[in-house]
Design an enzyme around this catalytic site. Structure first.
Site, mmCIF file in Angstrom:
data_model
loop_
_atom_site.group_PDB
_atom_site.id
_atom_site.type_symbol
_atom_site.label_atom_id
_atom_site.label_comp_id
_atom_site.label_asym_id
_atom_site.label_seq_id
_atom_site.Cartn_x
_atom_site.Cartn_y
_atom_site.Cartn_z
ATOM 1 N N HIS A 93 0.851 -1.195 0.000
ATOM 2 C CA HIS A 93 0.000 0.000 0.000
ATOM 3 C C HIS A 93 0.877 1.231 0.000
ATOM 4 C CE1 HIS A 93 -3.371 2.671 0.739
ATOM 5 N NE2 HIS A 93 -2.584 3.307 1.589
ATOM 6 N N ASP A 172 -15.712 1.503 6.341
ATOM 7 C CA ASP A 172 -14.722 2.489 5.927
ATOM 8 C C ASP A 172 -15.286 3.436 4.873
ATOM 9 O OD1 ASP A 172 -11.954 3.553 5.875
ATOM 10 O OD2 ASP A 172 -12.054 2.871 3.792
ATOM 11 N N ARG A 179 -15.277 11.701 7.282
ATOM 12 C CA ARG A 179 -14.050 12.409 7.641
ATOM 13 C C ARG A 179 -13.750 13.516 6.650
ATOM 14 N NH1 ARG A 179 -10.282 8.012 6.914
ATOM 15 N NH2 ARG A 179 -8.665 9.567 7.237
ATOM 16 N N SER A 194 -8.387 3.137 8.576
ATOM 17 C CA SER A 194 -8.980 3.117 7.240
ATOM 18 C C SER A 194 -8.139 2.275 6.291
ATOM 19 C CB SER A 194 -9.112 4.550 6.715
ATOM 20 O OG SER A 194 -9.543 4.561 5.370
ATOM 21 N N LYS A 198 -8.862 -2.246 5.317
ATOM 22 C CA LYS A 198 -9.019 -2.767 3.950
ATOM 23 C C LYS A 198 -7.932 -3.774 3.620
ATOM 24 C CE LYS A 198 -9.185 1.330 1.891
ATOM 25 N NZ LYS A 198 -9.438 2.438 2.821
#
Length: 434
Positions: A93, A172, A179, A194, A198
């Site tokens: 990520h 999420d 947010r 968050s 995932k």
């Protein structure tokens, strides 16, 4: 009209949780489980969850609270299971940046090393590009695959880059939107939960995080990036996933392109054994971390990048999702060149300015529902530290709508500097955590 209090039959009242966190107290595991489930089920008013998010913004979450919060988000939807695969899995990520096309060459490269890569990616918003937007510039390629298709592609090809299904961490999706409109985006616990909810819901055994630092990144300072990286690494390891993070520089764009089809073209150059040194270097560094975390060290990723094996996986991966790896990529109808004003050495090239320019040219979107121009973007002809001459092309702007050129030039005004000294070289990899 949504009620301002929790349903009377609920085991807790939202206002009690808000007060507890507002006053610096800790929420119990049961309270966290309830509030995430109830909010996902539309049983808690938006203004109450907004108040709780703001309380978390100011008071934070303890390690126990954050682990439970993340787990509750995972439990709000389905989980993917790759245990039937004959090879280990690893995921990556990136927190996002300008010219960050690394996922494109990285996924097939790691797959070529014998590690399955289930890469769930997103779309761009604002000045940072989205991996799915880049790949959708390839004719025929589709981002949506079923869980069954994903499993089959991982078994047969070794890598898949796709959109997350609607059933994955629905909590999420709601919290992210909340947010965005309540000024709580910057909360490190909420960012970390968050991202990690995932990633952990995908069921991968190993996870490598690329946390960007600098003007073109979400985290502007090394201190804040280190805090986010450590928080996410702790979450992953607590969940039993081998997790580590690299902190990487995003003061200047990665590579020489920012824009969807332009970045695909540059990624293909990397897979062909060429491409900019920074893109190649970061791709190989992250690939090495992923294969080590997955326990497959039979091959050095650098060798498989130059041998063409990773390119073979790329072509198979694109075909498996309906794309034509041999098709011509879209190009913009109009271009405009920005030239250098004087001889000298390029001192700096601000990533945020370049990202803003690419976005203004049509490569990005201001809202999720907006379309992007696949051929729009920016091509750089020099990087900081390189000598330039007056009148030399420095940046080429690409768009289908030439009225955007002036807007893009405004974004780049003051975004680069030319001087007479060689600037201090900033390392691409700033730190390693985990």
């Amino acid at each position: 009209m949504t009620t301002a209090t929790s349903p009377s039959h609920a085991p807790f009242h939202a206002v009690d949780l808000i007060r507890t966190k507002r006053d610096g107290g800790e929420l119990s595991d049961a309270q966290i489980d309830w509030v995430i489930a109830a909010y996902t089920a539309h049983e808690i008013a938006e203004e109450q969850m907004s108040a709780l998010a703001m309380a978390v913004f100011f008071r934070g979450l303890s390690g126990r609270e954050l682990n439970r919060w993340t787990q509750a988000m995972i439990n709000s939807g389905e989980r993917l299971d790759f245990s039937s695969l004959s090879k280990p899995t690893a995921d990556k990520h990136s927190t996002g940046g300008v010219g960050d096309k690394i996922t494109l060459p990285l996924a097939p490269l790691v797959a070529a090393c014998g590690v399955a890569v289930p890469q769930l990616s997103g779309r761009g918003l604002g000045h940072t590009g989205g991996t799915l937007d880049k790949l959708e510039s390839i004719p025929g390629w589709r981002a949506s695959v079923t869980n069954k298709e994903m499993l089959r592609q991982l078994a047969e090809v070794g890598a898949v880059i796709c959109a997350a299904g609607a059933g994955l961490v629905p909590a999420d999706k709601k919290l992210y939107a909340l947010r965005d409109v309540t000024g709580t985006v910057e909360s490190i616990p909420l960012i970390a939960s968050s991202i990690m909810s995932k990633k952990l819901a995908t069921g991968t055994a190993a996870l490598v995080l690329d946390v960007k630092v600098g003007s073109g990144a979400f985290m502007k300072t090394l201190e804040s990036a280190s805090e986010l990286a450590q928080t996410m690494v702790d979450l992953g390891q607590a969940a039993g996933v081998r997790t580590m993070a690299l902190l990487t520089d995003m003061s200047s764009p990665l590579g020489l392109t920012a824009g969807n089809a332009l970045e695909v073209e540059e990624s293909i150059e990397v897979l062909a054994g060429g491409g900019p040194a920074d893109v190649v270097g970061l791709t190989v560094a992250l690939a090495r971390e992923m294969v080590i975390a997955a326990g497959r060290t039979d091959h050095d990723p650098a060798d498989l990048l130059t041998s063409g094996v990773a390119m073979d996986v790329w072509r198979s991966m694109i075909r498996a999702q309906g794309g034509d790896p041999d098709a011509a990529l879209p190009t913009a109808h109009e271009t405009e060149v920005i030239t250098t004003e004087r001889d000298g050495i390029l001192q700096s090239l601000d990533a945020l300015a370049v990202g803003e320019a690419a976005w203004r040219l049509g490569a990005g979107r201001a809202r999720k529902e907006h379309a992007v121009q696949p051929g729009a973007g920016v091509v750089l002809h020099a990087k900081p530290g390189m000598r330039v001459w007056a009148g030399q092309p420095l940046i080429t702007l690409h768009t289908d709508t030439p009225e955007r050129f002036a807007w893009a030039r405004d974004a780049l005004a003051g975004g680069y500097a030319i001087g007479d000294t060689v600037p201090e070289e900033r390392p691409l990899i700033l730190d390693r955590i985990g």
